[in-house]
Write a protein that holds these residues in place. Structure first.
Motif: not given
Length: 151
Positions: A32-36, A65-73
């Protein structure tokens, strides 16, 4: 002048032309989504190199891409691929029709009876030349080898 749709198709096909980018899209299609960093893990390249590939995919609209805190999904966005598939479907009809005509021609040709050779006629490979003269061998294409070194 280039139409907007043409520019979108150009970006889509340019993004899909690279095998690394296609592999990134294949990984995103499975999740569904993965971090970089999770997306980059199986690739033998640096994280900035993966980010550049993701930039190309994002410009083509194939990845969001969606950034949540320091994580980009990252997520797959299949819209531009659907447009490309519609464009390709037009040419698929063309090639399907052409191949159907070729198959019909081959089947028709295979159904025709083969003419029996006339036993009184010589086979084409045994016929004499029209002039009746003997053939001469073709001339050599290169000169004999010379010396390799200068003295």
């Amino acid at each position: 002048m280039v139409k907007h749709e043409d520019a979108t198709l150009n970006r889509t096909f340019a993004a899909l032309a690279d095998p690394t980018r296609r592999a990134l899209l294949a990984r995103l299609a499975q999740h569904d989504a993965l971090s970089v960093s999770a997306l980059a893990q199986p690739f033998d390249m640096s994280l900035p190199a993966v980010m550049k590939h993701l930039d190309v995919l994002a410009e083509a609209g194939l990845v969001t891409r969606a950034k949540t805190g320091r994580t980009v999904a990252c997520r797959l966005a299949a819209g531009p691929m659907e447009d490309a598939m519609q464009w390709l479907a037009h040419y698929q009809r063309f090639w399907s029709d052409a191949l159907d005509r070729l198959a019909a021609f081959v089947e028709e040709d295979a159904c025709r009876p083969n003419p029996q050779p006339d036993p009184d006629q010589p086979t084409p490979s045994l016929r004499a030349s029209p002039s009746g003269a003997a053939s001469t061998p073709p001339p050599r294409r290169s000169t004999p080898r010379g010396r390799n070194r200068r003295n």
